[in-house]
Enzyme design. Sequence first.
Site, mmCIF file in Angstrom:
data_model
loop_
_atom_site.group_PDB
_atom_site.id
_atom_site.type_symbol
_atom_site.label_atom_id
_atom_site.label_comp_id
_atom_site.label_asym_id
_atom_site.label_seq_id
_atom_site.Cartn_x
_atom_site.Cartn_y
_atom_site.Cartn_z
ATOM 1 N N ARG A 73 -36.045 -19.458 -19.417
ATOM 2 C CA ARG A 73 -35.667 -20.466 -18.412
ATOM 3 C C ARG A 73 -35.837 -21.865 -18.982
ATOM 4 O O ARG A 73 -34.952 -22.723 -18.855
ATOM 5 C CB ARG A 73 -36.514 -20.284 -17.158
ATOM 6 C CG ARG A 73 -36.319 -18.942 -16.469
ATOM 7 C CD ARG A 73 -37.349 -18.692 -15.387
ATOM 8 N NE ARG A 73 -38.723 -18.714 -15.891
ATOM 9 C CZ ARG A 73 -39.693 -17.919 -15.453
ATOM 10 N NH1 ARG A 73 -39.444 -17.039 -14.491
ATOM 11 N NH2 ARG A 73 -40.913 -18.005 -15.944
ATOM 12 N N LYS A 106 -36.373 -24.664 -7.232
ATOM 13 C CA LYS A 106 -37.103 -24.245 -8.420
ATOM 14 C C LYS A 106 -38.522 -24.771 -8.277
ATOM 15 O O LYS A 106 -38.739 -25.968 -8.085
ATOM 16 C CB LYS A 106 -36.463 -24.809 -9.694
ATOM 17 C CG LYS A 106 -37.062 -24.209 -10.971
ATOM 18 C CD LYS A 106 -36.716 -22.726 -11.087
ATOM 19 C CE LYS A 106 -37.460 -22.059 -12.228
ATOM 20 N NZ LYS A 106 -37.068 -20.657 -12.404
ATOM 21 N N SER A 110 -37.147 -19.930 -6.635
ATOM 22 C CA SER A 110 -37.344 -19.275 -7.928
ATOM 23 C C SER A 110 -38.464 -19.995 -8.650
ATOM 24 O O SER A 110 -38.421 -21.221 -8.823
ATOM 25 C CB SER A 110 -36.052 -19.337 -8.748
ATOM 26 O OG SER A 110 -36.241 -18.860 -10.057
ATOM 27 N N PRO A 136 -35.639 -11.468 6.077
ATOM 28 C CA PRO A 136 -36.614 -10.477 6.532
ATOM 29 C C PRO A 136 -37.129 -9.644 5.367
ATOM 30 O O PRO A 136 -36.490 -9.574 4.312
ATOM 31 C CB PRO A 136 -35.807 -9.628 7.520
ATOM 32 C CG PRO A 136 -34.389 -9.785 7.084
ATOM 33 C CD PRO A 136 -34.281 -11.184 6.566
ATOM 34 N N GLY A 142 -35.009 -7.852 2.693
ATOM 35 C CA GLY A 142 -33.660 -8.413 2.688
ATOM 36 C C GLY A 142 -33.648 -9.780 2.048
ATOM 37 O O GLY A 142 -34.531 -10.111 1.260
#
Length: 360
Positions: A53, A151, A221, A345, A348
Amino acid sequence: MARRTRVLRLATAGPSDTAPLAAAIDKGEVDPATIVAIVGKTEGNGCVNDFTRGYATLALKLLLGDRRVAIVMSGGTEGGLSPHLLVFCREEAQGVANGKRLAIGTGFTRDFKPEEIGRQAQINETAAAVASAMKEAGIASAADVHFVQIKCPLLVAQRVAEADRRGAAVATRDTLKSMALSRAASALGAAVALGEIDRAALSDTDIGANWSLWSGRASASAGIELINHEIVVMGMSPSWSGPLSIDHAVMGDAIDVEPVRAALKRLGLDSAGQLPPAQRGRLVALLGKAEASHDGQLRGHRHTMLDDSDIAATRHARAFVCGALAALVGHAEIYVSGGAEHQGPDGGGPVALIVDRAAS
């Protein structure tokens, strides 16, 4: 002067591959001065020690120079996930569209202290940065926000030790767990900014634990390559022009593709099965979150994603959800980020779809 958003989806051959973007700049297809955000998937494990990354981010910064661009690189391209970049450009335009069009705003927080990660300070700073990005984008109503890509940082041993030296206690000493807590606090902050959760009702004990609290539009992320937040808000605004529109859906579990199909239909891509090539070409970007449900069940059947000591559950979930979405849209050049704590949820996650409506 009105604004319009352009989004380029560029395949990459590796974490350092900026050649496709450089070629687009050289050909005059994109003015680098208009680039405000880049969101991408790159090879790596997506865990604490994933330096792909940072490698990819550095390569992009070397190409673009000193301009401040929100860069969100997500590691992990398991299964059929195809490495790629989504380049968001904010351009000047004549006039505005008849109706709402895709609007983009970016936000940046201050650097976080190690003891703030996974705690309420992170919620507060995230909420403020999301609100600032909405204002920058000219999105007046939270209802017009369809995706908030964040991020966020994580803890490593050195950061924990630095807090220890000051007598400060971190939320966890488990660096892998710190990723989950950071994503969780970030998502709750976005939910507060969007009016999905009452800030006054939140406490530290809710973060990464109370799965009844979630955002239908937040995507976080975590990575080692930063200590602040870089945020991209995507929504719709009548003050923007251009052919692009965005909508979102919330998957109730990892195979719940029907809400995504419904969002595609709202955007003019209506297919009973997999999108045919003509419609597939109008889908500019697909972004989603993936999570292994914490009860170890998927529609009443046992899954083993949480029990695999060799491969992190986030890696299983990314590949699984990408497969489900790829079967729906007909390709796997999809941004799927693992770890959806408070992002949809349990089991999900939110999904965003950007479509070129002028091509219809």
